[in-house]
Design a protein around this motif. Structure first.
Motif, PDB file in Angstrom:
ATOM      1  N   ASN A   1       0.843  -1.187   0.000  1.00  0.00           N
ATOM      2  CA  ASN A   1       0.000   0.000   0.000  1.00  0.00           C
ATOM      3  C   ASN A   1       0.881   1.240   0.000  1.00  0.00           C
ATOM      4  O   ASN A   1       2.116   1.150   0.043  1.00  0.00           O
ATOM      5  CB  ASN A   1      -0.955  -0.006   1.207  1.00  0.00           C
ATOM      6  CG  ASN A   1      -0.237  -0.301   2.510  1.00  0.00           C
ATOM      7  OD1 ASN A   1       0.772   0.339   2.813  1.00  0.00           O
ATOM      8  ND2 ASN A   1      -0.739  -1.269   3.266  1.00  0.00           N
TER       9      ASN A   1
ATOM     10  N   LEU B   1     -11.372  -1.703  -2.804  1.00  0.00           N
ATOM     11  CA  LEU B   1     -10.810  -1.365  -1.496  1.00  0.00           C
ATOM     12  C   LEU B   1      -9.606  -2.249  -1.174  1.00  0.00           C
ATOM     13  O   LEU B   1      -8.592  -1.789  -0.657  1.00  0.00           O
ATOM     14  CB  LEU B   1     -11.882  -1.509  -0.418  1.00  0.00           C
ATOM     15  CG  LEU B   1     -13.043  -0.502  -0.480  1.00  0.00           C
ATOM     16  CD1 LEU B   1     -14.163  -0.924   0.461  1.00  0.00           C
ATOM     17  CD2 LEU B   1     -12.555   0.896  -0.131  1.00  0.00           C
ATOM     18  N   TRP B   2      -9.706  -3.529  -1.489  1.00  0.00           N
ATOM     19  CA  TRP B   2      -8.598  -4.463  -1.256  1.00  0.00           C
ATOM     20  C   TRP B   2      -7.379  -4.079  -2.098  1.00  0.00           C
ATOM     21  O   TRP B   2      -6.243  -4.162  -1.645  1.00  0.00           O
ATOM     22  CB  TRP B   2      -9.052  -5.879  -1.599  1.00  0.00           C
ATOM     23  CG  TRP B   2      -8.038  -6.950  -1.351  1.00  0.00           C
ATOM     24  CD1 TRP B   2      -7.139  -7.444  -2.239  1.00  0.00           C
ATOM     25  CD2 TRP B   2      -7.819  -7.654  -0.123  1.00  0.00           C
ATOM     26  NE1 TRP B   2      -6.373  -8.435  -1.665  1.00  0.00           N
ATOM     27  CE2 TRP B   2      -6.771  -8.578  -0.358  1.00  0.00           C
ATOM     28  CE3 TRP B   2      -8.396  -7.613   1.144  1.00  0.00           C
ATOM     29  CZ2 TRP B   2      -6.295  -9.443   0.633  1.00  0.00           C
ATOM     30  CZ3 TRP B   2      -7.927  -8.478   2.122  1.00  0.00           C
ATOM     31  CH2 TRP B   2      -6.885  -9.369   1.867  1.00  0.00           C
TER      32      TRP B   2
ATOM     33  N   VAL C   1      -6.405  -1.142  -2.970  1.00  0.00           N
ATOM     34  CA  VAL C   1      -5.704  -0.004  -2.372  1.00  0.00           C
ATOM     35  C   VAL C   1      -4.975  -0.415  -1.095  1.00  0.00           C
ATOM     36  O   VAL C   1      -3.818  -0.054  -0.872  1.00  0.00           O
ATOM     37  CB  VAL C   1      -6.691   1.142  -2.063  1.00  0.00           C
ATOM     38  CG1 VAL C   1      -5.965   2.312  -1.399  1.00  0.00           C
ATOM     39  CG2 VAL C   1      -7.389   1.605  -3.339  1.00  0.00           C
ATOM     40  N   GLU C   2      -5.635  -1.211  -0.264  1.00  0.00           N
ATOM     41  CA  GLU C   2      -5.088  -1.538   1.049  1.00  0.00           C
ATOM     42  C   GLU C   2      -4.025  -2.630   1.012  1.00  0.00           C
ATOM     43  O   GLU C   2      -3.070  -2.609   1.794  1.00  0.00           O
ATOM     44  CB  GLU C   2      -6.222  -1.973   1.982  1.00  0.00           C
ATOM     45  CG  GLU C   2      -5.769  -2.207   3.418  1.00  0.00           C
ATOM     46  CD  GLU C   2      -6.923  -2.536   4.344  1.00  0.00           C
ATOM     47  OE1 GLU C   2      -6.669  -2.843   5.517  1.00  0.00           O
ATOM     48  OE2 GLU C   2      -8.082  -2.484   3.888  1.00  0.00           O
TER      49      GLU C   2
ATOM     50  N   ALA D   1     -13.095   4.405  -3.557  1.00  0.00           N
ATOM     51  CA  ALA D   1     -12.235   3.454  -2.842  1.00  0.00           C
ATOM     52  C   ALA D   1     -10.942   4.118  -2.395  1.00  0.00           C
ATOM     53  O   ALA D   1     -10.483   3.927  -1.258  1.00  0.00           O
ATOM     54  CB  ALA D   1     -11.939   2.249  -3.725  1.00  0.00           C
TER      55      ALA D   1
ATOM     56  N   GLN E   1      -9.965   4.688   1.659  1.00  0.00           N
ATOM     57  CA  GLN E   1      -8.747   4.126   2.233  1.00  0.00           C
ATOM     58  C   GLN E   1      -7.804   5.218   2.725  1.00  0.00           C
ATOM     59  O   GLN E   1      -7.102   5.054   3.734  1.00  0.00           O
ATOM     60  CB  GLN E   1      -8.053   3.219   1.211  1.00  0.00           C
ATOM     61  CG  GLN E   1      -8.789   1.918   0.942  1.00  0.00           C
ATOM     62  CD  GLN E   1      -8.896   1.045   2.185  1.00  0.00           C
ATOM     63  OE1 GLN E   1      -8.317   1.329   3.232  1.00  0.00           O
ATOM     64  NE2 GLN E   1      -9.659  -0.030   2.090  1.00  0.00           N
ATOM     65  N   THR E   2      -7.795   6.347   2.035  1.00  0.00           N
ATOM     66  CA  THR E   2      -6.952   7.471   2.483  1.00  0.00           C
ATOM     67  C   THR E   2      -7.445   7.995   3.833  1.00  0.00           C
ATOM     68  O   THR E   2      -6.658   8.260   4.749  1.00  0.00           O
ATOM     69  CB  THR E   2      -6.978   8.600   1.436  1.00  0.00           C
ATOM     70  OG1 THR E   2      -6.464   8.108   0.204  1.00  0.00           O
ATOM     71  CG2 THR E   2      -6.116   9.761   1.894  1.00  0.00           C
TER      72      THR E   2
ATOM     73  N   GLU F   1      -9.182   6.276   6.035  1.00  0.00           N
ATOM     74  CA  GLU F   1      -8.948   5.253   7.048  1.00  0.00           C
ATOM     75  C   GLU F   1      -7.495   5.268   7.507  1.00  0.00           C
ATOM     76  O   GLU F   1      -7.212   5.181   8.704  1.00  0.00           O
ATOM     77  CB  GLU F   1      -9.316   3.880   6.477  1.00  0.00           C
ATOM     78  CG  GLU F   1      -9.211   2.769   7.502  1.00  0.00           C
ATOM     79  CD  GLU F   1      -9.713   1.459   6.938  1.00  0.00           C
ATOM     80  OE1 GLU F   1      -9.058   0.431   7.172  1.00  0.00           O
ATOM     81  OE2 GLU F   1     -10.771   1.468   6.266  1.00  0.00           O
ATOM     82  N   ALA F   2      -6.580   5.419   6.529  1.00  0.00           N
ATOM     83  CA  ALA F   2      -5.147   5.482   6.893  1.00  0.00           C
ATOM     84  C   ALA F   2      -4.868   6.704   7.742  1.00  0.00           C
ATOM     85  O   ALA F   2      -4.109   6.666   8.721  1.00  0.00           O
ATOM     86  CB  ALA F   2      -4.295   5.504   5.625  1.00  0.00           C
TER      87      ALA F   2
END
Length: 511
Positions: free
Chosen positions: A7, A461-462, A464-465, A499, A503-504, A506-507
């Motif tokens: 990631n 999503l997967w 990106v993560e 997505a 993810q941004t 969440e990070a």
């Protein structure tokens, strides 16, 4: 597999580590199937690895293949017995050990239409029998690849409804390996290498390459830095000569058309259409699990500069339409095409037609000490990687350590039988194997993006993560392959943007 997630945060951290002055055992340039295979081979032997690419995982040739894992039948016809046997062995390893979740047996049908003379039919049947002997010599069981056989006219028509009936006198059936997706194989290789400690860095362009490292530019920030290494392997395929002078390649362009499966009445087998006037050359209609068919391929020499993304020509498109229509009851027309793509094969120059050039690979060392691996094909990437790493270890006096990739499964290659019946879409099990259950526990995220797009928000999503996707292009063109159909790509862009945003955020909340 622990530590396999790629990631943006990991890339930033490992780029800083790779350029802080420490010396790693090996720098790998290029993250197509060969470069990712080299990174995994070396990392699994215990070497410290940095692997870089100017773009993304599987950005070049490795995402533009026919998605086939060939057993080498074509090379038998050319008396290239070594290449044929190597291909059959590597096909078996991929199907049974490395990536059984990504490679499955594909039935391939040659309809015996008037285009195929009785003599040609006998020769092809003999070739299929020889291919089965090759399968046996590679110790691939019949439970993996069934025996070839001759079909009656009734059996042939039952197997595929769209073929031309007039003059049909049966068919010849053989089996080969088919990848769920060539780009997913590369992603699996890169993630498995990362689990063994390799630093996998996309968007890092090599500006200067030497036997002891490289000057790179971070394509995201524009900053320039140096990676120091005891050895360097150039695995950039058709672009190898741009980094190391003296590499003599003759690239060949292979073009494919993308059709909706209903255009060919939803075939369940691959159709083989003989190219008029050519021996042992066919155009294939290759059914895909998610409602598409790829029709290919051409073999055209490429001169001049090598583009980042090759484009099909109108002449190639017309050729493919004409040949495949020759075995169909209803011809395929230009308006039936929903996408098209082209890739460049990195063939070694032997002063022959590109269709006749051997697919042998070579491991070359420049006066500066850069080792370049070129030639070969997707099926034999593992052997190419093994030979390249063996060369580096021998030349640099490193402690000889045996290659282990022959028995090394990729991430996701575990047992998937327990996932069936748990509400997980079949597509996820095919593409992610044993990891499919990890993608999402939210049913809404497992819904297809649209009626024509089976990919889900969970996959984006997967990507990106865990799979190193940094932008919309990474997600749509290489993690999910939605981009093979431009109209579908346009629909999916907002989903990919969402997505990346989710993810941004969440990070950021974790930080």
């Amino acid at each position: 597999m622990s530590g396999s997630s790629l990631n943006a945060a990991r890339r930033e951290r490992e780029l800083a580590e790779s350029t802080d002055g420490r010396i790693v055992d090996l720098l790998v340039v290029g993250l197509g199937v060969t470069g990712a295979g080299v990174a995994l081979d070396a990392a699994s032997r215990g070497l410290s690895i940095v692997a870089v690419d100017a773009h993304d995982l599987a950005f070049g040739t490795s995402r533009w293949s026919s998605k086939l894992v060939h057993g080498g039948l074509r090379y038998l016809a050319k008396a290239q017995f070594g290449v044929a046997h190597e291909s059959a062995v590597e096909r078996g390893i991929l199907m049974t050990t490395t990536a059984p979740h990504l490679v499955h047996p594909l039935p391939m049908l040659l309809p015996l239409t008037p285009m195929v003379s009785p003599a040609q039919g006998l020769m092809t049947r003999a070739g299929f029998v020889a291919g089965d002997i090759l399968r046996a010599s590679a110790h691939t069981s019949r439970s993996v690849l069934p025996r070839p056989r001759t079909l009656s006219t009734t059996e042939t028509l039952r197997m595929t409804r769209g073929i031309r009936r007039h003059g049909l006198r049966g068919g010849l059936l053989s089996w080969d390996g088919q990848l769920e997706d060539d780009a997913r194989l590369v992603i699996g290789l890169a993630r498995t290498a990362a689990a063994y400690g390799a630093r996998v860095l996309t968007r890092c362009r090599v500006q200067e390459l030497h036997g002891d490292g490289a000057v790179i530019r971070d394509e995201i920030t524009g900053s320039t830095s140096t990676i120091k290494a005891r050895a360097v392997i150039n695995a950039t395929g058709v672009w190898a000569g741009e980094l190391v002078p003296g590499i003599d390649l003759r690239p060949s362009r292979g073009t494919h058309l993308v059709l909706r499966a209903e255009t060919l009445q939803n075939p369940s087998v691959a159709l083989m259409a003989p190219v008029p006037g050519a021996n042992n050359r066919y155009v294939f209609a290759l059914p895909q699990p998610d409602g598409l068919v790829y029709v290919g391929l051409t073999d055209e020499p490429v001169d001049g500069d090598i583009p980042d993304v090759p484009q099909p020509t109108e002449g190639e498109i017309g050729f493919l339409l004409d040949v495949i229509s020759g075995v169909l009851e209803n011809p395929v027309h230009h308006e039936d095409i929903v996408g098209a793509y082209a890739g460049l094969r990195p063939l070694l120059n032997h002063d022959g037609k590109t269709a006749d050039i051997s697919r042998e690979h070579a491991v070359l060392t420049s006066p500066e000490g850069v080792v370049t691996v070129v030639g070969g094909k997707l099926t034999t990437y593992r052997r190419m990687a093994e030979d390249a790493v063996d060369t580096v270890m021998r030349q640099r006096g490193m402690q000889p350590t045996p290659c282990v990739t022959r028995t090394l499964p990729l991430v996701g290659a575990g047992d998937t039988s327990t996932l069936v019946g748990q509400g997980i879409p079949d597509r996820l099990i095919r593409r992610y194997g044993a990891e499919a259950a990890l993608l999402s526990h939210d049913p809404e995220l497992l819904q297809p993006i649209s009626d024509d797009i089976p990919a889900t928000m969970a996959e984006l999503l997967w990507g990106v993560e865990h799979e190193g996707a940094l932008d919309v292009d990474d997600l749509l063109d290489r993690r999910t392959r939605i981009g093979l159909v431009p109209a579908d790509r346009e629909v999916a862009v907002p989903f990919a943007e969402r997505a990346l945003t989710l993810q941004t955020r969440e990070a950021g909340s974790v930080d």
